[in-house]
Design an enzyme around this catalytic site. Sequence first.
Site, PDB file in Angstrom:
ATOM      1  N   PRO A 142       1.038  -1.207   0.267  1.00  0.00           N
ATOM      2  CA  PRO A 142       0.040  -0.074   0.292  1.00  0.00           C
ATOM      3  C   PRO A 142       1.293   1.178   0.035  1.00  0.00           C
ATOM      4  CG  PRO A 142      -0.417  -1.683   2.103  1.00  0.00           C
ATOM      5  CD  PRO A 142       0.509  -1.815   1.138  1.00  0.00           C
ATOM      6  N   CYS A 143       0.476   2.520  -0.571  1.00  0.00           N
ATOM      7  CA  CYS A 143       1.515   3.982  -1.475  1.00  0.00           C
ATOM      8  C   CYS A 143      -0.104   4.364  -0.871  1.00  0.00           C
ATOM      9  CB  CYS A 143       2.281   2.979  -2.045  1.00  0.00           C
ATOM     10  SG  CYS A 143       3.773   4.784  -2.436  1.00  0.00           S
TER      11      CYS A 143
END
Length: 455
Positions: free
Chosen positions: A106-107
């Site tokens: 996740p970014c």
Amino acid sequence: MTVVEQVPLFTVGQDLRSGLGDPATMPGAGLSVMDLFAGAGGLSEGFRQAGAHVLAGSDVDPDACATYRVNFPQAMCINGDIRQDEVREQVLNAGENLDILVGGPPCQAFSQVRNHSRLIDDPRNSLYREFVAMIGKMRPRAFVMENVPGMAQMGVLEQVVTDLALEGEYSVLPQVLDAADFGVPQTRKRIIFIGIHRQLSISPPRLIGTGAVNALNLIRTTEGYSVQARGENAATLLQRLMDAHDLSVVSAAQAISDLRGMKAGRRGEEVSFSKLPEAESAYQKLMRGESAGMLKNVSLPRVNEDTALRLREIPPGGNHKDLPERFLERYISGKKWGPSNGSGKLGRRHYYAYRRLHPEMWAWTLNTKADSVYHYDAPRSLSVREFARMQSFPDHFVFTTDERKGSLPGRIDGGAAHSRYRQVGNAVPPLLAAAIARAVCAAVKPASTGVSRNV
């Protein structure tokens, strides 16, 4: 740079679980893979289909890990937050002899484009930072990182390539791919970063899909919705889409028409294959493979009366814009259900719910909720199994949850049924993953002769 043109990956009736030809000749034979932020295992499944050996998968969600363990019994599954020392150590130990590291961290923050801060330094991107760190510690021959296409925006892309290159140790190629261009009956754009260690002296492969996404689209006509072809090769691609024997471009009906007899509110989680009609397309035969016994994940949510009334007014391929004015009232049957915004009308959030598949076109990008899509024929949503078909998970792939009840570290609230939909909706489509895997493995294996693991 090697260009890999997309062709159908597998053959009709092939069992994606147990043998895609001679294992010794498969692109991934002899190569090992670890999957970080694995979820249910979409990337792992793709690399397994390419012949690679899946060593381990890691995820914080105990329910996703339960699914991973069921479907990858020979792999180690590490459940926990990789930012914790104990979990990080388990991951490093499991990847000691690793060839290829894959994952979709996740970014969350792209604000660095405006404030000039580094992507990797933003505290909201700590999981992305862990993935980059793991590349540096494991030093695999190659890696694959997938993420949302928003990461391709100017400024972000350059930063990610720089981070992943580890000061020139890896050659990194980013590319935006759409799953529908790789035989998946769903449009789903992802940005893929392929990194190859410089010691191998090869460039990362670039994948070329069918081009169907840019050539075909659904248009509104006086009779409803139909598929339109435009541009060079569009007529050929349309013909391939309409051909139930063609695996390269796949429609919604070709994916799930054999499951159309399921009724809304169905409580049973499994059905015997013997009670289903014969497979009606090459894609259905591929998803079934040599499956026998019971097909699982086939329960269906109930549909309230108002929703059923609205769905009957929406043509296949349509949405809330096709509803007559009186069907935009919040309650049309007199029965009160769900929250109301006080206006007496449907709220904006409802607009995204009333969408029906078109049988002759692939699906839009499915999200993590059962009501994100409705069947093209019956007034009902899709089962988890139908979600899985739209994502290209083979029928032997079972979605489950951790048997422990209540709150658990990493568990997302919503209950077991919602968890299964979420696991499917968040996954990388295995057929897209398999195309990536075959390209990466085919490039890495010949170049790896005489090169030790963890270069």
